[in-house]
Design a protein around this motif. Structure first.
Motif, PDB file in Angstrom:
ATOM      1  N   LEU A  92      36.309  11.809 -18.391  1.00  0.00           N
ATOM      2  CA  LEU A  92      36.304  11.541 -19.826  1.00  0.00           C
ATOM      3  C   LEU A  92      35.562  12.631 -20.578  1.00  0.00           C
ATOM      4  O   LEU A  92      34.573  13.183 -20.089  1.00  0.00           O
ATOM      5  CB  LEU A  92      35.653  10.188 -20.115  1.00  0.00           C
ATOM      6  N   ILE A  94      34.373  13.239 -24.770  1.00  0.00           N
ATOM      7  CA  ILE A  94      34.335  12.784 -26.160  1.00  0.00           C
ATOM      8  C   ILE A  94      33.816  13.921 -27.017  1.00  0.00           C
ATOM      9  O   ILE A  94      32.723  14.439 -26.784  1.00  0.00           O
ATOM     10  CB  ILE A  94      33.457  11.534 -26.313  1.00  0.00           C
ATOM     11  N   LEU A 103      38.523  10.879 -28.050  1.00  0.00           N
ATOM     12  CA  LEU A 103      38.419  10.696 -26.601  1.00  0.00           C
ATOM     13  C   LEU A 103      39.583  11.401 -25.912  1.00  0.00           C
ATOM     14  O   LEU A 103      40.742  11.226 -26.288  1.00  0.00           O
ATOM     15  CB  LEU A 103      38.432   9.208 -26.249  1.00  0.00           C
ATOM     16  N   LYS A 105      41.127  11.832 -22.028  1.00  0.00           N
ATOM     17  CA  LYS A 105      41.076  11.363 -20.649  1.00  0.00           C
ATOM     18  C   LYS A 105      41.864  12.325 -19.761  1.00  0.00           C
ATOM     19  O   LYS A 105      43.019  12.617 -20.041  1.00  0.00           O
ATOM     20  CB  LYS A 105      41.647   9.949 -20.531  1.00  0.00           C
ATOM     21  N   GLN A 161      31.591  10.258 -17.234  1.00  0.00           N
ATOM     22  CA  GLN A 161      31.803   8.978 -17.894  1.00  0.00           C
ATOM     23  C   GLN A 161      30.511   8.452 -18.516  1.00  0.00           C
ATOM     24  O   GLN A 161      30.529   7.893 -19.621  1.00  0.00           O
ATOM     25  CB  GLN A 161      32.358   7.969 -16.888  1.00  0.00           C
ATOM     26  N   ALA A 164      29.850  10.301 -21.685  1.00  0.00           N
ATOM     27  CA  ALA A 164      30.706   9.798 -22.764  1.00  0.00           C
ATOM     28  C   ALA A 164      30.136   8.507 -23.344  1.00  0.00           C
ATOM     29  O   ALA A 164      30.154   8.299 -24.565  1.00  0.00           O
ATOM     30  CB  ALA A 164      32.121   9.574 -22.238  1.00  0.00           C
ATOM     31  N   ALA A 165      29.610   7.630 -22.481  1.00  0.00           N
ATOM     32  CA  ALA A 165      29.013   6.389 -22.965  1.00  0.00           C
ATOM     33  C   ALA A 165      27.784   6.660 -23.830  1.00  0.00           C
ATOM     34  O   ALA A 165      27.580   6.012 -24.866  1.00  0.00           O
ATOM     35  CB  ALA A 165      28.640   5.494 -21.783  1.00  0.00           C
ATOM     36  N   VAL A 203      37.405   3.585 -23.478  1.00  0.00           N
ATOM     37  CA  VAL A 203      36.495   4.110 -22.444  1.00  0.00           C
ATOM     38  C   VAL A 203      36.319   3.084 -21.327  1.00  0.00           C
ATOM     39  O   VAL A 203      36.225   3.440 -20.142  1.00  0.00           O
ATOM     40  CB  VAL A 203      35.136   4.479 -23.072  1.00  0.00           C
ATOM     41  N   VAL A 248      28.634   0.544 -21.186  1.00  0.00           N
ATOM     42  CA  VAL A 248      29.860   0.346 -21.973  1.00  0.00           C
ATOM     43  C   VAL A 248      29.985  -1.111 -22.404  1.00  0.00           C
ATOM     44  O   VAL A 248      30.378  -1.401 -23.550  1.00  0.00           O
ATOM     45  CB  VAL A 248      31.092   0.786 -21.155  1.00  0.00           C
TER      46      VAL A 248
END
Length: 333
Positions: A92, A94, A103, A105, A161, A164-165, A203, A248
């Motif tokens: 991921l 962002i 976003l 992917k 990931q 990104a969170a 996400v 998340v």
């Protein structure tokens, strides 16, 4: 082996050292045969079905796994086939797009045999972090072989990931402050909150299966593809994956709570406005009812004249316009 026509990257590891890299993919099988203790990383960049078929026979890959690798938008999963694993995950990214977040992917499929990690990238993604992770812990390559290569791939994906969170968490702070200000938030702010909720949901889909996926990869009951000496490292990745899922889920609950609070504030503002309008209506209605009851039709300046009609019409229009402007400024219209 017939070489794939798509762009490829290759690396050959032996005893924790890179002994060859950048060689044609068609030479991979011969190099593995020439170096019995070596393990291979072969990367295919957006391959066609014919490219995947070219590697299927020499590495004994299952046709169903080849079919899944050729398809886009497969769910995150880890499947066991005779002699190899098939893995599908999403990296991921962002990035800021004006005042909003975008976003991206990147779908990555992988075949894990006892001596090779074959990655299939279905979109453009930089492999430098993956190579850097392997080079940073090169000593583990000698201990774990392909198990270490798979660990590096999972670790890089999970770390991305989690990043990104965290980016979503920072963006949510600004939206939360704007939504929870006194009075209902303006529509553009609410739409930013709704867009952020959609982003969190997007996400969550690739992130939620990762802890179970890493846990499945640690099981060595079939084929012993995962070296037991690397179990602590896999457990560390699993913990990071669970922490990412928790983050998340927290973000999802947080944005839902903020939007619900804003909705309640909108209801409060509406009730307050309705109460004020009802009060104004009462103030106007009482004298109107009294004058209507007593039938009070009093002559006004200019009564029974043309200019009096124009004056009264102008007073009515100006009063209505003034009331409209007032209510408009208060946000009631």
């Amino acid at each position: 082996m017939n070489p794939p026509s798509c762009p490829t990257q290759t690396r050959l590891y032996e005893d924790g050292t890179v002994i060859a890299e950048g060689f044609p993919a068609g030479q991979a099988a011969r190099k593995l045969a020439a170096h019995p203790r070596a393990v291979l990383w072969l990367d295919l960049d957006d391959p066609e079905m014919a490219d995947l078929a070219a590697i299927a026979e020499p590495f004994h890959l299952h046709p169903l796994a080849i079919e899944d690798a050729a398809q886009d938008h497969e769910a995150p999963k880890l499947q066991r086939y005779p002699g190899h694993l098939f893995l599908n995950v999403y990296a991921l990214d962002i990035a800021a797009d004006g005042d909003r977040l975008r976003l991206t992917k990147h779908e990555i499929s992988a075949f894990v045999t006892d001596r090779a990690l074959i990655t299939v990238r279905k979109s453009s993604i930089d492999t430098a972090p993956l190579v850097q992770r392997w080079d940073a812990d090169a000593a583990l390559t000698a201990a774990g072989g392909v198990s270490f290569l798979l660990y590096g791939l999972l670790a890089v994906v999970v770390e991305g990931q989690f990043a990104a969170a965290l980016r979503l968490d920072s963006a949510m702070d600004a939206v939360e402050d704007a939504l929870l200000e006194e009075g209902a938030a303006p529509r553009p702010v609410r739409m930013r909150g709704v867009a952020l909720r959609k982003l969190v949901a997007a996400v969550r889909r690739p992130v939620a299966p990762m802890p179970d996926l890493v846990s499945q990869a640690m099981r060595t009951d079939e084929g012993h593809l995962i070296d037991e000496r690397l179990q602590p490292y896999y457990r560390d990745v699993e913990e990071h994956a669970r922490h990412t899922v928790d983050e998340v889920e927290h973000l999802r609950d947080r944005i839902e709570g903020v939007l619900q609070a804003d909705l309640a504030e909108q209801g409060n503002v509406l009730n307050d406005t309705t109460r004020k309008l009802a009060a104004w209506a009462a103030v106007i209605a009482v004298p109107t009812a009294l004058t209507g009851f007593f039938g009070q039709n009093l002559p006004y300046p200019g009564y029974m004249t043309a200019w009096g009609f124009v004056l009264s019409t102008a007073v009515i229009a100006a009063s209505a316009a003034g009331l409209y402007v007032y209510l408009r400024k208060r946000g009631w219209l």
